[in-house]
Design a protein around this motif. Sequence first.
Motif, mmCIF file in Angstrom:
data_model
loop_
_atom_site.group_PDB
_atom_site.id
_atom_site.type_symbol
_atom_site.label_atom_id
_atom_site.label_comp_id
_atom_site.label_asym_id
_atom_site.label_seq_id
_atom_site.Cartn_x
_atom_site.Cartn_y
_atom_site.Cartn_z
ATOM 1 N N VAL A 66 0.800 -1.286 0.190
ATOM 2 C CA VAL A 66 -0.069 -0.036 0.163
ATOM 3 C C VAL A 66 0.862 1.191 -0.105
ATOM 4 O O VAL A 66 0.488 2.150 -0.683
ATOM 5 C CB VAL A 66 -0.762 0.051 1.080
ATOM 6 N N LEU A 67 1.934 1.322 0.896
ATOM 7 C CA LEU A 67 2.732 2.515 0.937
ATOM 8 C C LEU A 67 3.576 2.799 -0.360
ATOM 9 O O LEU A 67 3.757 3.813 -0.849
ATOM 10 C CB LEU A 67 3.908 2.065 2.026
ATOM 11 N N GLN A 68 3.815 1.542 -0.843
ATOM 12 C CA GLN A 68 4.589 1.992 -2.134
ATOM 13 C C GLN A 68 3.683 2.215 -3.536
ATOM 14 O O GLN A 68 3.916 2.944 -4.366
ATOM 15 C CB GLN A 68 5.386 0.592 -2.425
ATOM 16 N N ALA A 69 2.491 1.653 -3.498
ATOM 17 C CA ALA A 69 1.580 2.012 -4.563
ATOM 18 C C ALA A 69 1.129 3.074 -4.254
ATOM 19 O O ALA A 69 0.243 4.000 -5.310
ATOM 20 C CB ALA A 69 0.488 0.587 -4.660
ATOM 21 N N LEU A 70 0.362 3.489 -2.921
ATOM 22 C CA LEU A 70 -0.287 4.366 -2.894
ATOM 23 C C LEU A 70 -0.029 5.560 -2.150
ATOM 24 O O LEU A 70 -0.780 6.537 -1.614
ATOM 25 C CB LEU A 70 -1.837 4.009 -2.394
ATOM 26 N N GLY A 71 1.116 5.339 -1.565
ATOM 27 C CA GLY A 71 1.593 6.284 -0.555
ATOM 28 C C GLY A 71 0.944 6.472 0.906
ATOM 29 O O GLY A 71 0.505 5.199 1.266
ATOM 30 N N GLY A 72 1.132 7.425 1.779
ATOM 31 C CA GLY A 72 0.724 7.474 3.256
ATOM 32 C C GLY A 72 2.178 7.334 4.110
ATOM 33 O O GLY A 72 1.984 6.950 5.190
ATOM 34 N N TRP A 73 3.205 7.456 3.429
ATOM 35 C CA TRP A 73 4.277 7.447 4.362
ATOM 36 C C TRP A 73 4.633 8.473 5.634
ATOM 37 O O TRP A 73 5.206 8.160 6.368
ATOM 38 C CB TRP A 73 5.720 7.866 3.408
ATOM 39 N N GLU A 74 3.824 9.490 5.470
ATOM 40 C CA GLU A 74 4.186 10.633 6.483
ATOM 41 C C GLU A 74 4.157 9.981 7.900
ATOM 42 O O GLU A 74 5.095 10.521 8.522
ATOM 43 C CB GLU A 74 2.957 11.840 6.070
ATOM 44 N N ASP A 75 3.237 9.311 8.150
ATOM 45 C CA ASP A 75 3.003 8.781 9.646
ATOM 46 C C ASP A 75 3.748 7.435 10.055
ATOM 47 O O ASP A 75 3.532 6.992 11.054
ATOM 48 C CB ASP A 75 1.629 8.741 9.903
ATOM 49 N N GLU A 76 4.348 6.734 8.798
ATOM 50 C CA GLU A 76 4.980 5.503 9.089
ATOM 51 C C GLU A 76 5.963 5.345 10.238
ATOM 52 O O GLU A 76 6.002 4.374 10.883
ATOM 53 C CB GLU A 76 5.088 4.984 7.856
ATOM 54 N N LEU A 77 6.727 6.387 9.959
ATOM 55 C CA LEU A 77 7.937 6.207 11.163
ATOM 56 C C LEU A 77 7.408 6.408 12.546
ATOM 57 O O LEU A 77 7.707 5.627 13.425
ATOM 58 C CB LEU A 77 8.943 7.381 10.743
ATOM 59 N N ASP A 78 6.497 7.168 12.721
ATOM 60 C CA ASP A 78 5.783 7.322 14.043
ATOM 61 C C ASP A 78 4.927 6.300 14.444
ATOM 62 O O ASP A 78 5.147 5.626 15.572
ATOM 63 C CB ASP A 78 4.707 8.596 13.878
ATOM 64 N N TYR A 79 4.293 5.364 13.302
ATOM 65 C CA TYR A 79 3.711 4.256 13.723
ATOM 66 C C TYR A 79 4.765 2.959 14.245
ATOM 67 O O TYR A 79 4.426 2.165 15.140
ATOM 68 C CB TYR A 79 2.892 3.825 12.384
ATOM 69 N N CYS A 80 5.917 3.148 13.314
ATOM 70 C CA CYS A 80 6.916 1.867 13.764
ATOM 71 C C CYS A 80 7.292 2.408 15.276
ATOM 72 O O CYS A 80 7.463 1.471 16.065
ATOM 73 C CB CYS A 80 8.155 2.271 12.902
ATOM 74 N N GLN A 81 7.426 3.596 15.634
ATOM 75 C CA GLN A 81 8.075 3.966 16.819
ATOM 76 C C GLN A 81 6.798 3.622 17.864
ATOM 77 O O GLN A 81 7.289 2.911 18.915
ATOM 78 C CB GLN A 81 7.909 5.604 16.955
ATOM 79 N N GLN A 82 5.593 3.890 17.692
ATOM 80 C CA GLN A 82 4.517 3.264 18.542
ATOM 81 C C GLN A 82 4.658 2.023 18.891
ATOM 82 O O GLN A 82 4.456 1.657 19.974
ATOM 83 C CB GLN A 82 3.115 3.699 18.205
ATOM 84 N N LEU A 83 4.928 1.366 17.818
ATOM 85 C CA LEU A 83 4.828 -0.336 17.964
ATOM 86 C C LEU A 83 6.012 -0.878 18.623
ATOM 87 O O LEU A 83 6.059 -1.680 19.435
ATOM 88 C CB LEU A 83 4.879 -0.848 16.646
ATOM 89 N N LEU A 84 7.238 -0.185 18.495
ATOM 90 C CA LEU A 84 8.257 -0.387 19.244
ATOM 91 C C LEU A 84 8.414 -0.026 20.770
ATOM 92 O O LEU A 84 8.941 -0.616 21.451
ATOM 93 C CB LEU A 84 9.540 0.156 18.694
ATOM 94 N N GLU A 85 7.398 0.948 21.073
ATOM 95 C CA GLU A 85 7.271 1.594 22.477
ATOM 96 C C GLU A 85 6.238 0.150 23.020
ATOM 97 O O GLU A 85 6.396 -0.125 24.267
ATOM 98 C CB GLU A 85 6.558 2.642 22.327
ATOM 99 N N GLU A 86 5.357 -0.055 22.259
ATOM 100 C CA GLU A 86 4.704 -1.322 22.853
ATOM 101 C C GLU A 86 5.582 -2.661 23.293
ATOM 102 O O GLU A 86 5.268 -3.578 23.863
ATOM 103 C CB GLU A 86 3.502 -1.600 21.872
ATOM 104 N N ASP A 87 6.398 -2.919 22.164
ATOM 105 C CA ASP A 87 7.259 -4.113 22.068
ATOM 106 C C ASP A 87 8.560 -3.999 21.335
ATOM 107 O O ASP A 87 8.610 -3.936 20.284
ATOM 108 C CB ASP A 87 6.567 -5.273 21.655
ATOM 109 N N ILE A 88 9.730 -3.688 22.286
ATOM 110 C CA ILE A 88 10.905 -3.319 21.615
ATOM 111 C C ILE A 88 11.557 -4.527 20.984
ATOM 112 O O ILE A 88 12.325 -4.519 20.105
ATOM 113 C CB ILE A 88 11.894 -2.584 22.612
#
Lengths: 240, 350
Positions: A66-88
């Motif tokens: 989806v990211l590569q075909a349609l974009g939406g990258w802007e919030d993705e690093l934050d999303y990764c950050q959130q997931l890593l805060e939940e489980d490093i």
Amino acid sequence: MFYDLFISFSSYPLNGNFAMNFFRHHRRWVVERLGANAGAKELNLIKKILSLDAKNYHAWSHRQWVLQALGGWEDELDYCQQLLEEDIFNNSAWNQRYFVVTRSPFLGGLKAMRASEVRYTVEAILANPNNECPWRYLQGLYKDDIKALVNDPEISSVCLKVINTKNNYVFALKMLLDLLCHGFQPCHEFRDSVVALRTSDTDPLDPDLSMAICDILEHVDSLRASYWIWRKNKLSVAAV
Amino acid sequence: MMYNLIPHHYQSQEINRLTLAFFTISGLHLLRALDRVDKDRVADWVLSFQAHPRSRAELKNGQFYGFHGSRTSQFPPDENGVSARNAGHLASTYCALAILKTVGFNLLTIDKESILISLRNLQQPDGSFMPVDVGAETDLRFVYCAAAICFMLEDWSGMDREKAKEYILKCQSYDGGFGLMPGLESHGELNNISSSYWFMFCQLCVSRAGGGTYCAVASLRLMGYIEDDLLSKTVTSSIINVPLLLDWCMQRQAIDGGFQGRANKPSDTCYAFWIGAVLRILGGYKFIDKIALHRFLLTCQSEFGGFSKYPGDLPDIYHAYYGYTAFSLLEEPGLNPLCAELGMTDLTAI
């Protein structure tokens, strides 16, 4: 609206069927035709799936599409950050972070992001030095640029810090060994720290620091003892 | 045998019947118990799944004339003689050929031309493969199936090996393992739908070939791009980052002795094959702690026979099969030797 209809039509199998090849393909065919708006909604949907199973391989695969075909990258690093805060320890999230850092059109690429990512990763390492993921990620930040890895004092420094705690130091020793194999010139502090790990005084530590590390790893990472013996033998062959 | 009907617990896997048959037949062979089946009957049954073009011209219609996975995807032509969609599937074809080889059928007697010419239709511009001609993703699993098919048919005209190799190389991750597609997380196998055991099993059957790292390394070996026992050769000249790959594989053996498919995931019987086989191909299997692995695998052995995914769980045919392959890699007495890159008995060694 069509997206909403499509979702309600196809959403019932989401919990388990995301594994199905044809199901994902069908979703992609529809979403591609609906455009960026549908892409954003699809990313949200995948988030819901990942909230149930944060390591779901197919969900991550679809998310990357989806990211590569349609974009939406802007919030993705934050999303990764959130997931890593939940489980490093979530390797999928680390992998996605790498994906974003290297491919997002908004971040400037790996080299531009390297310094900040190294700082983030070093913090993660110091919090859990027995976590394989950030060590691999750290090395990944210097993919195809081994010289820079060896020359970055932050890298050797985190190894030293962890070794000095005398706790959960296996990955730190491995990283130091790799640095030495790639030409790192250690100051005496490194040897002193490695010497301090020895629990027995009977055998003198090998004068070569790399060999000494292999000896220690053979004992403290005994599941892989044969591997460390082989690594040590390769070093002695290379030294000849 | 399940020629006509499979046990009701597995009926949701009907579409993958040929894959189930592969686990059964190849499993019996590994256990040196193939005399319990009628080999000719098995061969005839498998051959009945082959999709046949009605003319050579049809080979250009884009469909793949390999093997179906099940009767449910085989459609007879209608009254006007028009054949409805009747294409084979890459994974089923791999299973079919593997079964035929196992029961001693001479593969040179089948219509391999249709398979190989139409196989080309499935290769994408980036070198990857689709498993069927429409409506599917492309990834390393199907590159592996294609390579295994060409290898077993001893004919590489079915694929562009160079392009396939280029695609594989793009899949090596920053940590040394391989993802199923460029950018995806490295792992040993395709697994992980936690909600439903049966969906996991279904997906595993459809993608019998396994996930990134095994598919990548086994494909490269089958295609001739990496030598046997690579680690004893000069590593630096390899097309893949072998030291990093080796280190990643070695790290997959967990403290309980079993192998995990990804970092920080639990050990699972089948990875003893998926990762173990990669190590065997590279020449690094000797480095693992075999005693610890043996001990772990026995905790997954079921009182009903076979192996489960995790210790204490119920067994299933997939984990049973990969349990046997794992024990074969461990050179357990009483089992046939394994061909790591095909994931079945090494027929040249018996």
